[in-house]
Write an enzyme that holds these catalytic residues in place. Structure first.
Site, PDB file in Angstrom:
ATOM      1  N   HIS A  83       0.824   5.304   1.255  1.00 42.17           N
ATOM      2  CA  HIS A  83       0.195   6.283   2.138  1.00 42.17           C
ATOM      3  C   HIS A  83       0.250   7.659   1.467  1.00 42.17           C
ATOM      4  CE1 HIS A  83       0.787   3.842   5.980  1.00 42.17           C
ATOM      5  NE2 HIS A  83       1.671   3.274   5.196  1.00 42.17           N
ATOM      6  N   HIS A 106       0.834  -1.199   0.000  1.00 37.08           N
ATOM      7  CA  HIS A 106       0.000   0.000   0.000  1.00 37.08           C
ATOM      8  C   HIS A 106       0.864   1.241   0.000  1.00 37.08           C
ATOM      9  CE1 HIS A 106       0.768  -1.280   4.134  1.00 37.08           C
ATOM     10  NE2 HIS A 106       0.790  -0.001   4.461  1.00 37.08           N
TER      11      HIS A 106
HETATM   12  P1  5GP Z   1       2.172   0.156   7.223  1.00 38.33           P
HETATM   13  O1  5GP Z   1       2.691   0.268   8.617  1.00 38.33           O
HETATM   14  O2  5GP Z   1       1.990  -1.296   6.848  1.00 38.33           O
HETATM   15  O3  5GP Z   1       2.938   0.919   6.197  1.00 38.33           O
HETATM   16  O4  5GP Z   1       0.756   0.846   7.204  1.00 38.33           O
HETATM   17  C1  5GP Z   1      -0.422   0.222   7.637  1.00 38.33           C
HETATM   18  C2  5GP Z   1      -1.414   1.307   7.878  1.00 38.33           C
HETATM   19  O5  5GP Z   1      -2.676   0.708   8.053  1.00 38.33           O
HETATM   20  C3  5GP Z   1      -1.119   2.134   9.125  1.00 38.33           C
HETATM   21  O6  5GP Z   1      -0.973   3.491   8.781  1.00 38.33           O
HETATM   22  C4  5GP Z   1      -2.331   1.888  10.017  1.00 38.33           C
HETATM   23  O7  5GP Z   1      -2.731   3.045  10.674  1.00 38.33           O
HETATM   24  C5  5GP Z   1      -3.379   1.421   9.031  1.00 38.33           C
HETATM   25  N1  5GP Z   1      -4.361   0.515   9.589  1.00 38.33           N
HETATM   26  C6  5GP Z   1      -4.130  -0.505  10.468  1.00 38.33           C
HETATM   27  N2  5GP Z   1      -5.287  -1.156  10.731  1.00 38.33           N
HETATM   28  C7  5GP Z   1      -6.246  -0.544   9.990  1.00 38.33           C
HETATM   29  C8  5GP Z   1      -7.645  -0.786   9.831  1.00 38.33           C
HETATM   30  O8  5GP Z   1      -8.249  -1.678  10.417  1.00 38.33           O
HETATM   31  N3  5GP Z   1      -8.310   0.047   8.984  1.00 38.33           N
HETATM   32  C9  5GP Z   1      -7.680   1.066   8.316  1.00 38.33           C
HETATM   33  N4  5GP Z   1      -8.426   1.826   7.510  1.00 38.33           N
HETATM   34  N5  5GP Z   1      -6.362   1.308   8.440  1.00 38.33           N
HETATM   35  C10 5GP Z   1      -5.656   0.510   9.269  1.00 38.33           C
END
Ligand code: 5GP
Length: 148
Positions: free
Chosen positions: A109, A107
């Protein structure tokens, strides 16, 4: 989670894509979904994911799918800029646990930034109010231009 573990079909974004858990969607098409981060690092923090791919990180994503995600990220960032008028924004993408990744479905951001507002820490932001997220999602969606 290392860079080379198998895809977990029960990761949180896979559950969102299946409709097993709710998400505040901004927009979607057959290939991608843009939705609000529930722990936003700034107001208007949006995530963009591919629907059909099981790539966990940038190393695994099919180049043609990556092109679609990037176009979707740009389209969404344009709408965020028009809707919320941030002074800047960051595109973030984390790979592997040691790289800061917490959800292992690739993903991007989109994190809007304002000079006088501190960005909350990745993985340390409080959960947002769902009604407030829906208002932001609708505001962003209203500014979407047609896909190019
Ligand atoms: P990563 O750390 O993998 O780059 O980003 C994962 C993102 O997913 C984080 O920014 C976190 O806040 C978001 N996130 C985690 N759980 C959920 C969820 O249940 N729903 C949504 N919409 N975002 C989530």
């Amino acid at each position: 989670m290392t860079l080379h573990a198998p895809y977990d079909p029960d990761n949180i974004f896979a559950k969102i894509l299946r409709g097993d858990i709710p998400a505040v969607k901004v927009w979607e098409d057959d290939d991608v979904l843009a939705f609000m981060d529930v722990f936003p690092q700034s107001e208007g923090h949006v995530l963009v994911i591919a629907k059909g791919s099981t790539a966990r990180n940038l190393l695994e994503i099919e180049p043609e799918v990556l092109a679609r995600i990037m176009a979707a990220t740009q389209r969404t960032a344009r709408a965020v800029q028009k809707a919320l008028e941030p002074e800047g924004f960051q595109i973030l993408q984390f790979n592997g646990e040691a790289g800061g990744q917490t959800v292992f479905h690739l993903h991007f951001h989109i994190v809007p930034r304002w000079a006088d507002r501190a960005m909350k820490g990745h993985g340390h932001a409080p959960m947002a109010d769902m009604t407030a997220l829906k208002v932001l999602a609708d505001k962003i969606a209203a500014q979407l231009e047609p896909a190019r």
